[in-house]
Design a protein around this motif. Structure first.
Motif, PDB file in Angstrom:
ATOM      1  N   ARG A  20      40.463   7.353   5.959  1.00 26.47           N
ATOM      2  CA  ARG A  20      39.475   7.522   4.889  1.00 26.47           C
ATOM      3  C   ARG A  20      39.414   6.319   3.955  1.00 26.47           C
ATOM      4  N   HIS A  21      40.092   5.248   4.335  1.00 30.98           N
ATOM      5  CA  HIS A  21      40.104   4.051   3.503  1.00 30.98           C
ATOM      6  C   HIS A  21      38.768   3.315   3.630  1.00 30.98           C
ATOM      7  N   THR A  22      38.242   2.838   2.514  1.00 33.78           N
ATOM      8  CA  THR A  22      36.961   2.136   2.529  1.00 33.78           C
ATOM      9  C   THR A  22      37.000   0.939   3.470  1.00 33.78           C
ATOM     10  N   ARG A  23      38.123   0.226   3.495  1.00 27.97           N
ATOM     11  CA  ARG A  23      38.225  -0.954   4.368  1.00 27.97           C
ATOM     12  C   ARG A  23      38.114  -0.572   5.840  1.00 27.97           C
ATOM     13  N   THR A  24      38.627   0.611   6.192  1.00 27.41           N
ATOM     14  CA  THR A  24      38.507   1.071   7.565  1.00 27.41           C
ATOM     15  C   THR A  24      37.043   1.234   7.947  1.00 27.41           C
ATOM     16  N   VAL A  40      31.939   3.048  -3.765  1.00 28.61           N
ATOM     17  CA  VAL A  40      32.935   4.113  -3.692  1.00 28.61           C
ATOM     18  C   VAL A  40      34.313   3.556  -4.027  1.00 28.61           C
ATOM     19  N   GLY A  41      35.303   4.453  -4.155  1.00 23.84           N
ATOM     20  CA  GLY A  41      36.657   4.036  -4.475  1.00 23.84           C
ATOM     21  C   GLY A  41      37.402   3.557  -3.247  1.00 23.84           C
ATOM     22  N   GLU A  42      38.701   3.337  -3.414  1.00 25.64           N
ATOM     23  CA  GLU A  42      39.495   2.815  -2.309  1.00 25.64           C
ATOM     24  C   GLU A  42      39.551   3.788  -1.148  1.00 25.64           C
ATOM     25  N   LEU A  43      39.608   5.083  -1.444  1.00 26.13           N
ATOM     26  CA  LEU A  43      39.572   6.112  -0.407  1.00 26.13           C
ATOM     27  C   LEU A  43      38.285   6.915  -0.542  1.00 26.13           C
ATOM     28  N   LEU A  44      37.670   7.241   0.592  1.00 30.31           N
ATOM     29  CA  LEU A  44      36.481   8.083   0.571  1.00 30.31           C
ATOM     30  C   LEU A  44      36.851   9.490   0.114  1.00 30.31           C
ATOM     31  N   VAL A  45      35.951  10.113  -0.624  1.00 25.93           N
ATOM     32  CA  VAL A  45      36.118  11.502  -1.034  1.00 25.93           C
ATOM     33  C   VAL A  45      34.829  12.241  -0.695  1.00 25.93           C
TER      34      VAL A  45
END
Length: 275
Positions: A20-24, A40-45
């Motif tokens: 769920r990481h944005t970089r992924t 979005v933040g560092e992790l998708l929500v």
């Protein structure tokens, strides 16, 4: 429907965080030139949205999707509620075992995709697992910080920071670092005793790991817990205040950024504990 299944030698909660990481997403969906909408933040929500732009304005509209799920079970990137949008749907399903984590990535095209679109989908199915593996490998050696979601009668205990100044007034779950030779469960018990002057019983883990940038990088790992003595009154030994919060009020608190990424999982854990 197109499917890829891979094995990753890492705990499922760490793999779930990488998934769920944005970089992924930015790396794994490179064939579509993804762009967060809004940022979005560092992790998708759940509730986040992105556009996967493979060409002009028409392709941009076809590539929009919404994050429906992003937790320890995996990620669901679904079509938005728009009849004009014909984007594919992507799902990442995770299963943990003693050997690590099995990750299945599924692409469900809308309609009858042409050769070029199928090629882009194949690129995602190949690239997404690579991106997850790379981030997981970076994180596996990080020290762990635990957080305790103490629940009682459908409520969760939150505490308000007093310091440092940049965090003062923000809300978080109690917790702290796992010390050398200490299990994560023991760290949860110790931290609750130190910060709240209560003894807790650790029930189970919940949510994905959350990366923490402080001190060179750590992983926050959350656990569901209950008071050993339900008549005990937690008090803010090191913090400004403590508060019991119901499911509906969780989003209203000004959570610190790391804890905010767990709010959806807190809600699910709280609802599950109440059943």
């Amino acid at each position: 429907m197109l499917v890829r299944t891979v094995s990753i030698d890492a705990p499922v909660r760490t793999v779930a965080a990488a998934a769920r990481h944005t970089r992924t997403v930015l790396t794994g969906f490179a064939a579509f030139r993804p762009a967060p909408v809004p940022p979005v933040g560092e992790l998708l929500v759940p509730g986040d949205g992105l556009e996967l732009c493979s060409g002009g304005a028409r392709d941009s509209a076809r590539g929009s999707f919404a994050v429906r799920r992003a937790d320890e079970r995996g990620v669901l990137l679904a079509r938005p509620h728009d009849a004009r949008c014909r984007s594919a749907e992507f799902e990442v399903a995770l299963t943990g075992s003693a050997a690590g984590t099995s990750m299945t990535v599924t692409a469900r095209p809308a309609g009858d995709p042409g050769g070029a679109e199928l090629a882009r989908l194949e690129e995602v199915l190949d690239g997404y697992p690579v991106a997850v593996r790379e981030i997981t490998a970076e994180w596996c050696g990080r020290p762990v910080v635990v957080a305790a979601a103490i629940v009682d009668e459908g409520r969760l205990l939150a505490q308000q920071r007093r310091r440092p100044a940049r965090h003062a007034g923000g809300w978080e779950l109690p917790g702290g670092r796992v010390e050398a030779g200490e299990t994560e469960a023991a760290a949860v018990v110790r931290e609750c005793r130190e910060e709240l002057a209560v003894d807790v019983r650790v029930l189970r883990g919940f949510g994905t790991d959350v990366p923490v940038a402080a001190d060179g990088g750590m992983l926050l790992r959350a656990y569901l817990a209950s008071l050993r003595d339900r008549s005990a009154a937690p008090r803010p030994v090191e913090h400004r205040a403590v508060r019991w919060v119901g499911v509906a009020r969780l989003p209203e608190l000004e959570w610190l950024e790391t804890d905010r990424l767990l709010v959806d999982s807190m809600r699910s854990a709280l609802e599950g504990a109440a059943r």
